[in-house]
Design an enzyme around this catalytic site. Structure first.
Site, PDB file in Angstrom:
ATOM      1  N   ASP A  46       0.861  -1.180   0.000  1.00  0.00           N
ATOM      2  CA  ASP A  46       0.000   0.000   0.000  1.00  0.00           C
ATOM      3  C   ASP A  46       0.899   1.233   0.000  1.00  0.00           C
ATOM      4  O   ASP A  46       2.127   1.115  -0.053  1.00  0.00           O
ATOM      5  CB  ASP A  46      -0.938   0.001   1.226  1.00  0.00           C
ATOM      6  CG  ASP A  46      -0.194   0.221   2.542  1.00  0.00           C
ATOM      7  OD1 ASP A  46       1.044   0.329   2.530  1.00  0.00           O
ATOM      8  OD2 ASP A  46      -0.874   0.297   3.585  1.00  0.00           O
ATOM      9  N   ASP A  56       1.383   4.855   2.295  1.00  0.00           N
ATOM     10  CA  ASP A  56       0.964   5.466   3.563  1.00  0.00           C
ATOM     11  C   ASP A  56       1.399   6.928   3.623  1.00  0.00           C
ATOM     12  O   ASP A  56       2.547   7.252   3.307  1.00  0.00           O
ATOM     13  CB  ASP A  56       1.630   4.716   4.733  1.00  0.00           C
ATOM     14  CG  ASP A  56       1.435   3.200   4.667  1.00  0.00           C
ATOM     15  OD1 ASP A  56       0.357   2.732   5.036  1.00  0.00           O
ATOM     16  OD2 ASP A  56       2.377   2.502   4.225  1.00  0.00           O
ATOM     17  N   ASP A  84      -3.273   4.423   2.781  1.00  0.00           N
ATOM     18  CA  ASP A  84      -3.603   4.783   4.161  1.00  0.00           C
ATOM     19  C   ASP A  84      -3.258   6.242   4.400  1.00  0.00           C
ATOM     20  O   ASP A  84      -2.152   6.679   4.097  1.00  0.00           O
ATOM     21  CB  ASP A  84      -2.785   3.928   5.160  1.00  0.00           C
ATOM     22  CG  ASP A  84      -3.322   2.515   5.293  1.00  0.00           C
ATOM     23  OD1 ASP A  84      -4.514   2.298   4.998  1.00  0.00           O
ATOM     24  OD2 ASP A  84      -2.544   1.635   5.711  1.00  0.00           O
TER      25      ASP A  84
HETATM   26  P1  GTP Z   1       4.064  -2.491   3.089  1.00  0.00           P
HETATM   27  O1  GTP Z   1       2.894  -1.576   3.090  1.00  0.00           O
HETATM   28  O2  GTP Z   1       3.659  -3.922   3.125  1.00  0.00           O
HETATM   29  O3  GTP Z   1       5.009  -2.201   1.988  1.00  0.00           O
HETATM   30  O4  GTP Z   1       4.899  -2.265   4.436  1.00  0.00           O
HETATM   31  P2  GTP Z   1       4.683  -1.157   5.528  1.00  0.00           P
HETATM   32  O5  GTP Z   1       5.839  -1.225   6.440  1.00  0.00           O
HETATM   33  O6  GTP Z   1       4.381   0.163   4.901  1.00  0.00           O
HETATM   34  O7  GTP Z   1       3.432  -1.703   6.331  1.00  0.00           O
HETATM   35  P3  GTP Z   1       2.026  -1.033   6.664  1.00  0.00           P
HETATM   36  O8  GTP Z   1       1.552  -0.150   5.591  1.00  0.00           O
HETATM   37  O9  GTP Z   1       1.129  -2.168   7.034  1.00  0.00           O
HETATM   38  O10 GTP Z   1       2.279  -0.229   7.985  1.00  0.00           O
HETATM   39  C1  GTP Z   1       3.124   0.893   8.053  1.00  0.00           C
HETATM   40  C2  GTP Z   1       3.370   1.256   9.474  1.00  0.00           C
HETATM   41  O11 GTP Z   1       2.188   1.687  10.111  1.00  0.00           O
HETATM   42  C3  GTP Z   1       3.888   0.088  10.306  1.00  0.00           C
HETATM   43  O12 GTP Z   1       4.931   0.573  11.102  1.00  0.00           O
HETATM   44  C4  GTP Z   1       2.763  -0.294  11.219  1.00  0.00           C
HETATM   45  O13 GTP Z   1       3.223  -0.710  12.470  1.00  0.00           O
HETATM   46  C5  GTP Z   1       2.004   1.002  11.319  1.00  0.00           C
HETATM   47  N1  GTP Z   1       0.572   0.761  11.494  1.00  0.00           N
HETATM   48  C6  GTP Z   1      -0.226  -0.016  10.750  1.00  0.00           C
HETATM   49  N2  GTP Z   1      -1.483   0.036  11.200  1.00  0.00           N
HETATM   50  C7  GTP Z   1      -1.471   0.886  12.239  1.00  0.00           C
HETATM   51  C8  GTP Z   1      -2.467   1.395  13.118  1.00  0.00           C
HETATM   52  O14 GTP Z   1      -3.638   1.048  13.053  1.00  0.00           O
HETATM   53  N3  GTP Z   1      -2.070   2.323  14.053  1.00  0.00           N
HETATM   54  C9  GTP Z   1      -0.776   2.732  14.160  1.00  0.00           C
HETATM   55  N4  GTP Z   1      -0.465   3.617  15.099  1.00  0.00           N
HETATM   56  N5  GTP Z   1       0.175   2.253  13.359  1.00  0.00           N
HETATM   57  C10 GTP Z   1      -0.163   1.352  12.420  1.00  0.00           C
HETATM   58 MN    MN Z   2       2.619   0.446   3.805  1.00  0.00          MN
HETATM   59 MN    MN Z   3      -0.478   0.825   5.562  1.00  0.00          MN
END
Ligand code: GTP
Ligand code: MN
Ligand code: MN
Length: 379
Positions: free
Chosen positions: A204, A206, A303
């Protein structure tokens, strides 16, 4: 001499937040195996086992070269009996029998396919499997009630299971930036998650959004979402108050600011114009759903997080990841410093007060840790 160097034992500190873990991994065969077992444990709702495998994999990711023999692992933290057995199997036989049989198992394959649907977690997938649903065709045939997220997830299954490239992330970033400054001039947007850590692809994209004047960010998320929706950029969105961690980690937040902190899970429609010539990868689908090709757009999970400026550093640190790095930071804070860290604040239990920070560097300093830049948080 060379031989001695080869068997010299590795040494790494025990918390992942004390280590520098770049994307350069010298032990991908071992870490892929342990990550698969971690994933399988998580999909089976055995979180304790999942974390144990994640920690073991993270230790191997931090090693400066490939593991050649078991003796080099002596004294390394987080390598339990089970992980060591898997590693030994691979070093001696080229593969782990447990990993291979897990990969082949009908249950694992079904859990993977079903949780590959956005909005479907381990519990739902398990229930469906017990009802005899193992793949998307069976899901469509037996037609259990799907919520709005799951319907969107199923509809965009192939797109959402395609990795998102950095150029797709940048294209979406430009759209979100434009939306942000249109609805609130002076607001700032930052790329977070895996792309901030330098990953080349992600599941995704973020983004974290704030405004330099405290309070101006209130109400920003609904405006932002309306703007994006009116321009036809959103295929799905769900906006929520951020309540992650709070339930688990106690008082690590100033209560009065809670309502302001919002997030939005969305599915973005990325069109050819936004991508400007970057080519959509054509793919074959194994799942009996409509192929993703031949349409001039793709669906991408996005996100969005809005934070007041007073919490920005904590949100930035908390949302940059990796997930294990974050977990280890919170464990370090709690176990070693008697503090509780969340993506809103840092509370010092000994002094009974919140510790302020305006940068990630200050938070690491409060925690008594050396600063680790995002590109070295790939634990
Ligand atoms: P990919 O998206 O798979 O490439 O990896 P990513 O590291 O970007 O993972 P992800 O998008 O799932 O999450 C990004 C960060 O947001 C991670 O450090 C998670 O711990 C954090 N995170 C995910 N969901 C939540 C949430 O609901 N609340 C908070 N505070 N942090 C979150
Ligand atoms: Mn991500
Ligand atoms: Mn995410």
């Amino acid at each position: 001499q060379g031989n001695e160097a080869e068997v010299a034992a590795f040494s790494v500190p025990s918390y992942a937040c004390q280590r520098r873990t770049t994307l350069e991994n010298h032990n991908t065969v071992l870490t892929d195996a342990l990550s698969l077992l971690a994933e399988n444990a998580e999909l089976s709702e055995e979180d304790g086992r999942g974390v144990a495998f994640r920690r073991a994999a993270a230790v191997l990711k931090a090693l400066p070269k490939p593991v050649a023999s078991m003796t080099q692992l002596r004294g390394l933290p987080c390598l339990g009996e089970h992980s060591l057995r898997v590693i030994k199997d691979i070093l001696e036989n080229g593969a782990s029998s447990e990993v291979e049989s897990t990969k082949q198992s009908e249950r694992y394959k079904a859990l993977k396919v079903l949780t590959g649907i956005f909005g479907v977690g381990a519990r739902t997938a398990d229930r469906w499997i017990r009802d005899g649903i193992h793949n998307l065709r069976q899901l469509q045939d037996s037609g259990p009630t799907l919520n709005r997220a799951q319907q969107a997830g199923l509809e965009h299954y192939d797109d959402l299971n395609q990795p998102v490239s950095k150029s797709d992330a940048d294209a979406i970033g430009e759209v979100v930036e434009k939306a942000v400054v249109s609805v609130l001039p002076g607001a700032h947007m930052t790329l977070i998650g895996g792309f901030r850590r330098g990953k080349l692809t992600g599941h995704d994209v973020d983004f974290l959004i704030t405004h330099p004047e405290e309070g101006r960010e209130v109400g920003l998320m609904p405006k932002l979402v309306s703007w994006l929706e009116s321009q036809g950029f959103l295929l799905y969105q769900k906006t929520t108050r951020n309540s992650y961690l709070e339930s688990k980690d106690g008082p690590a937040r100033p209560a009065s600011n809670m309502d302001r902190f919002e997030r939005c899970f969305s599915i973005f429609k990325l069109t050819k114009e936004e991508k400007r010539g970057t080519k959509h990868p054509e793919t074959l689908t194994e799942n009996g759903t409509k192929p993703a090709g031949h349409k001039p757009w793709r669906a991408v999970r996005v996100d969005l997080v809005v934070s007041p400026i007073s919490q920005f550093a904590f949100a930035l640190l908390g949302w940059t990841g990796s997930k294990l790095f974050e977990r280890e930071l919170r464990r370090w804070a709690g176990h070693e410093k008697s503090m509780s860290l969340s993506s809103h604040a840092l509370y010092d239990n000994r002094q009974s007060k919140y510790l302020r920070a305006t940068s990630e560097e200050e938070i690491f300093a409060h925690l008594g840790l050396e600063f680790v830049p995002p590109s070295e948080r790939n634990a």
